[in-house]
Scaffold this motif. Structure first.
Motif, PDB file in Angstrom:
ATOM      1  N   LEU A  85       0.841  -1.191   0.000  1.00  0.00           N
ATOM      2  CA  LEU A  85       0.000   0.000   0.000  1.00  0.00           C
ATOM      3  C   LEU A  85       0.882   1.250   0.000  1.00  0.00           C
ATOM      4  CD1 LEU A  85      -2.742  -1.001   2.631  1.00  0.00           C
ATOM      5  CD2 LEU A  85      -2.599  -1.578   0.196  1.00  0.00           C
ATOM      6  N   LYS A  86       0.532   2.219  -0.829  1.00  0.00           N
ATOM      7  CA  LYS A  86       1.348   3.419  -0.995  1.00  0.00           C
ATOM      8  C   LYS A  86       0.618   4.715  -0.645  1.00  0.00           C
ATOM      9  CE  LYS A  86       3.752   1.286  -4.952  1.00  0.00           C
ATOM     10  NZ  LYS A  86       3.992   1.397  -6.422  1.00  0.00           N
ATOM     11  N   ASN A  87      -0.699   4.670  -0.644  1.00  0.00           N
ATOM     12  CA  ASN A  87      -1.478   5.905  -0.551  1.00  0.00           C
ATOM     13  C   ASN A  87      -2.350   5.978   0.693  1.00  0.00           C
ATOM     14  OD1 ASN A  87      -0.516   6.635  -3.199  1.00  0.00           O
ATOM     15  ND2 ASN A  87      -1.988   5.174  -4.027  1.00  0.00           N
ATOM     16  N   SER A  88      -1.993   5.186   1.701  1.00  0.00           N
ATOM     17  CA  SER A  88      -2.795   5.135   2.917  1.00  0.00           C
ATOM     18  C   SER A  88      -1.954   5.543   4.119  1.00  0.00           C
ATOM     19  CB  SER A  88      -3.356   3.719   3.120  1.00  0.00           C
ATOM     20  OG  SER A  88      -4.142   3.335   2.000  1.00  0.00           O
ATOM     21  N   SER A  89      -2.582   6.230   5.077  1.00  0.00           N
ATOM     22  CA  SER A  89      -1.833   6.699   6.244  1.00  0.00           C
ATOM     23  C   SER A  89      -2.787   7.009   7.388  1.00  0.00           C
ATOM     24  CB  SER A  89      -1.025   7.952   5.907  1.00  0.00           C
ATOM     25  OG  SER A  89      -1.893   9.020   5.543  1.00  0.00           O
ATOM     26  N   TYR A  90      -2.210   7.074   8.591  1.00  0.00           N
ATOM     27  CA  TYR A  90      -2.954   7.490   9.779  1.00  0.00           C
ATOM     28  C   TYR A  90      -2.081   8.454  10.571  1.00  0.00           C
ATOM     29  CZ  TYR A  90      -5.178   7.334  14.389  1.00  0.00           C
ATOM     30  OH  TYR A  90      -5.765   7.678  15.582  1.00  0.00           O
ATOM     31  N   GLN A  91      -2.617   9.622  10.813  1.00  0.00           N
ATOM     32  CA  GLN A  91      -1.898  10.691  11.513  1.00  0.00           C
ATOM     33  C   GLN A  91      -0.529  10.946  10.886  1.00  0.00           C
ATOM     34  OE1 GLN A  91      -2.090   9.435  15.667  1.00  0.00           O
ATOM     35  NE2 GLN A  91      -4.009  10.546  15.957  1.00  0.00           N
ATOM     36  N   GLY A  92      -0.506  10.898   9.554  1.00  0.00           N
ATOM     37  CA  GLY A  92       0.701  11.196   8.798  1.00  0.00           C
ATOM     38  C   GLY A  92       1.690  10.055   8.689  1.00  0.00           C
ATOM     39  N   ARG A  93       1.390   8.911   9.283  1.00  0.00           N
ATOM     40  CA  ARG A  93       2.285   7.757   9.250  1.00  0.00           C
ATOM     41  C   ARG A  93       1.775   6.746   8.224  1.00  0.00           C
ATOM     42  NH1 ARG A  93       3.864   4.171  14.628  1.00  0.00           N
ATOM     43  NH2 ARG A  93       5.436   2.825  13.639  1.00  0.00           N
ATOM     44  N   LYS A  94       2.650   6.282   7.355  1.00  0.00           N
ATOM     45  CA  LYS A  94       2.231   5.459   6.232  1.00  0.00           C
ATOM     46  C   LYS A  94       1.747   4.082   6.670  1.00  0.00           C
ATOM     47  CE  LYS A  94       4.331   5.772   2.291  1.00  0.00           C
ATOM     48  NZ  LYS A  94       5.312   5.683   1.168  1.00  0.00           N
ATOM     49  N   ILE A  95       0.611   3.665   6.108  1.00  0.00           N
ATOM     50  CA  ILE A  95       0.077   2.311   6.264  1.00  0.00           C
ATOM     51  C   ILE A  95       0.448   1.522   5.013  1.00  0.00           C
ATOM     52  CG2 ILE A  95      -2.034   0.925   6.400  1.00  0.00           C
ATOM     53  CD1 ILE A  95      -3.328   3.292   7.891  1.00  0.00           C
ATOM     54  N   THR A  96       1.060   0.350   5.189  1.00  0.00           N
ATOM     55  CA  THR A  96       1.523  -0.421   4.030  1.00  0.00           C
ATOM     56  C   THR A  96       0.865  -1.784   3.890  1.00  0.00           C
ATOM     57  OG1 THR A  96       3.374  -1.328   5.302  1.00  0.00           O
ATOM     58  CG2 THR A  96       3.780   0.714   4.065  1.00  0.00           C
ATOM     59  N   LYS A  97       0.085  -2.191   4.906  1.00  0.00           N
ATOM     60  CA  LYS A  97      -0.486  -3.535   4.869  1.00  0.00           C
ATOM     61  C   LYS A  97      -1.866  -3.534   5.531  1.00  0.00           C
ATOM     62  CE  LYS A  97       0.453  -8.185   6.793  1.00  0.00           C
ATOM     63  NZ  LYS A  97       1.441  -8.973   7.594  1.00  0.00           N
ATOM     64  N   LEU A  98      -2.761  -4.362   4.981  1.00  0.00           N
ATOM     65  CA  LEU A  98      -4.104  -4.527   5.520  1.00  0.00           C
ATOM     66  C   LEU A  98      -4.477  -6.004   5.463  1.00  0.00           C
ATOM     67  CD1 LEU A  98      -7.026  -3.729   6.343  1.00  0.00           C
ATOM     68  CD2 LEU A  98      -7.433  -3.157   3.929  1.00  0.00           C
ATOM     69  N   VAL A  99      -4.972  -6.533   6.567  1.00  0.00           N
ATOM     70  CA  VAL A  99      -5.449  -7.917   6.602  1.00  0.00           C
ATOM     71  C   VAL A  99      -6.949  -7.905   6.851  1.00  0.00           C
ATOM     72  CG1 VAL A  99      -5.318 -10.161   7.755  1.00  0.00           C
ATOM     73  CG2 VAL A  99      -3.238  -8.794   7.434  1.00  0.00           C
ATOM     74  N   GLU A 100      -7.690  -8.516   5.916  1.00  0.00           N
ATOM     75  CA  GLU A 100      -9.140  -8.627   6.042  1.00  0.00           C
ATOM     76  C   GLU A 100      -9.505 -10.103   6.192  1.00  0.00           C
ATOM     77  OE1 GLU A 100     -10.141  -4.854   3.057  1.00  0.00           O
ATOM     78  OE2 GLU A 100     -10.686  -6.893   2.480  1.00  0.00           O
ATOM     79  N   VAL A 101     -10.336 -10.427   7.162  1.00  0.00           N
ATOM     80  CA  VAL A 101     -10.794 -11.803   7.354  1.00  0.00           C
ATOM     81  C   VAL A 101     -12.307 -11.829   7.163  1.00  0.00           C
ATOM     82  CG1 VAL A 101     -10.945 -13.774   8.924  1.00  0.00           C
ATOM     83  CG2 VAL A 101      -8.917 -12.292   8.961  1.00  0.00           C
ATOM     84  N   TYR A 102     -12.748 -12.588   6.153  1.00  0.00           N
ATOM     85  CA  TYR A 102     -14.161 -12.678   5.788  1.00  0.00           C
ATOM     86  C   TYR A 102     -14.756 -13.995   6.288  1.00  0.00           C
ATOM     87  CZ  TYR A 102     -13.236  -9.001   2.320  1.00  0.00           C
ATOM     88  OH  TYR A 102     -12.893  -7.841   1.689  1.00  0.00           O
ATOM     89  N   THR A 103     -15.927 -13.920   6.882  1.00  0.00           N
ATOM     90  CA  THR A 103     -16.738 -15.100   7.154  1.00  0.00           C
ATOM     91  C   THR A 103     -18.034 -14.943   6.375  1.00  0.00           C
ATOM     92  OG1 THR A 103     -15.803 -15.349   9.368  1.00  0.00           O
ATOM     93  CG2 THR A 103     -17.872 -16.507   8.917  1.00  0.00           C
TER      94      THR A 103
END
Length: 410
Positions: free
Chosen positions: A168-186
């Motif tokens: 991930l390149k375009n995501s952030s929280y409070q100016g700090r870059k977010i690079t990974k997201l884990v989604e768990v679907y049921t």
């Protein structure tokens, strides 16, 4: 010397009480922001002190009158706003939101999947500019593409899919870059389902589509160093859009239910509201007119529409639509893991297989955004500026003289 003492006494008695009282009134009014513009310094002398004193007292009175008038108008505007939202603490306007979370399109994200279930079929489709999938078009820039991967079961069953998004390149929280997201679907089938499925997009902001199911999903975000993102209360929000209702909350209404890690909020003026503390959906139809149902439709041909239905008709075309808030709700995130459920309600009213399997009753596309859709109803705000004046009295000039010793004085 007496003139100087009179001036000194007059300056010390300059009336600041009306201004100070107005400031206290503003301070005690919830939602008013006070800004002290500092102290102005004025130098006077024994010849002009009376004029300057009068000017300062007029200024103090003008400030006090202005502050009191603004506060009174603010209170009136605030009450009108509260009346419009029925004093509902679960409703907010877009201008109240302090957003420190950014989830922008991730066209180049990589995604891997793990599946738990029996004989789950998996297939993928590449989507480019102008392509449509599952009855809707995603606005993809020239030269970009994403993949939608579907997981389906010919026989209804509950199964799980874990989707891990990296790069991930375009995501952030409070100016700090977010690079990974884990989604768990049921994925749990509706009771009427002949089979069930979910389709997940490689750009996580484009969400997923579900078929004949309700879907429980958890989100966990990660920084570049591998640590989890922990959202502070009141700083991170997700906008949940396209929550359609086609018939009085019976045959088809789409909902989002917050399980943990967040609080459901309604947007001021939206058809979508909070039910039972944590479920977002529209009570009445907000999507189609009677004429669009068709003469032989199983939908109610004379529904009670959501308030302002005609004013915001055509809202469901994406986040750039100025009317998008009308079919949207919010979730205020808190903590490191957010879990929710989405699905189609009203299944108990399906009386035949034809109705149970007729789209859109058993289909839902879920997407999210961190750009909060602007509401027409805005909560009033007030910022009040004030200043004080400090007066310095010039010392009288000393009178210098000398005695001529050659002369005699009597």
């Amino acid at each position: 010397m007496k003139q100087y003492q009179d001036a000194k006494q007059a300056i010390s008695s300059i009336n600041n009480s009306n201004l100070d009282s107005a400031i206290r009134n503003a301070q005690s009014t919830n939602g008013v922001k006070l800004i002290d513009d500092g102290t102005r310094n004025v130098t006077v002398d024994v010849n002009n002190y009376a004029t300057k004193k009068a000017e300062i007292e007029r200024d103090n009175k003008q400030q006090a009158d202005s502050i009191n008038s603004q506060v009174q108008q603010y209170k009136s505007d605030l009450q009108n706003y509260l009346n419009k939202i029925n004093n509902n603490s679960s409703v907010v306007s877009s201008n109240e939101i302090i957003q420190n979370l950014t989830l922008a399109n991730e066209w180049d994200a990589k995604v891997s999947y793990q599946v738990t279930g029996n004989n789950i079929k998996q297939s993928s489709q590449t989507i480019k500019t102008g392509d449509s999938t599952y009855s809707h078009v995603i606005d993809i820039p020239q030269g970009k593409q994403i993949t939608v991967t579907s997981f389906s079961s010919d026989n209804p069953q509950t199964f799980k899919v874990t989707a891990t998004f990296t790069g991930l390149k375009n995501s952030s929280y409070q100016g700090r870059k977010i690079t990974k997201l884990v989604e768990v679907y049921t994925i749990t089938p509706n009771t009427s389902a002949k089979g069930n499925a979910v389709a997940i997009y490689s750009d996580p902001t484009n969400g997923f589509s579900e078929f004949s199911s309700k879907v429980n999903v958890s989100y966990e975000f990660y920084y570049e160093d591998g640590s989890k993102v922990n959202f502070e209360k009141g700083t991170a929000y997700l906008a949940l859009g396209s929550l359609n209702n086609y018939q009085n909350g019976q045959d088809h209404y789409e909902y989002a239910k917050v399980i943990s890690g967040g609080k459901a909020l309604g947007l001021a003026g939206s058809s979508v509201s909070v039910h039972n503390g944590n479920v977002l959906y529209s009570t009445y139809p907000n999507t189609a007119r009677e004429s669009e149902y068709g003469a032989d439709s199983h939908y109610n041909t004379n529904p009670q529409h959501s308030p302002n239905f005609d004013k915001y008709y055509g809202w469901d075309t994406g986040w750039l639509n100025s009317k998008a808030f009308y079919g949207s709700g919010l979730v205020s995130l808190e903590g490191s893991k957010y879990t929710f459920e989405v699905g189609v309600g009203g299944e108990k009213h399906f009386t035949t297989d034809e109705l149970r399997n007729d789209l859109p009753a058993n289909f839902l596309w879920y997407n999210m955004a961190t750009v909060i859709p602007r509401t027409d109803i805005q909560k009033p705000k007030l910022t009040v500026h004030y200043h004080h004046t400090n007066v310095e009295l010039q010392q009288p000039e000393a009178v210098h003289y000398h005695l001529d010793s050659s002369k005699k004085y009597s």
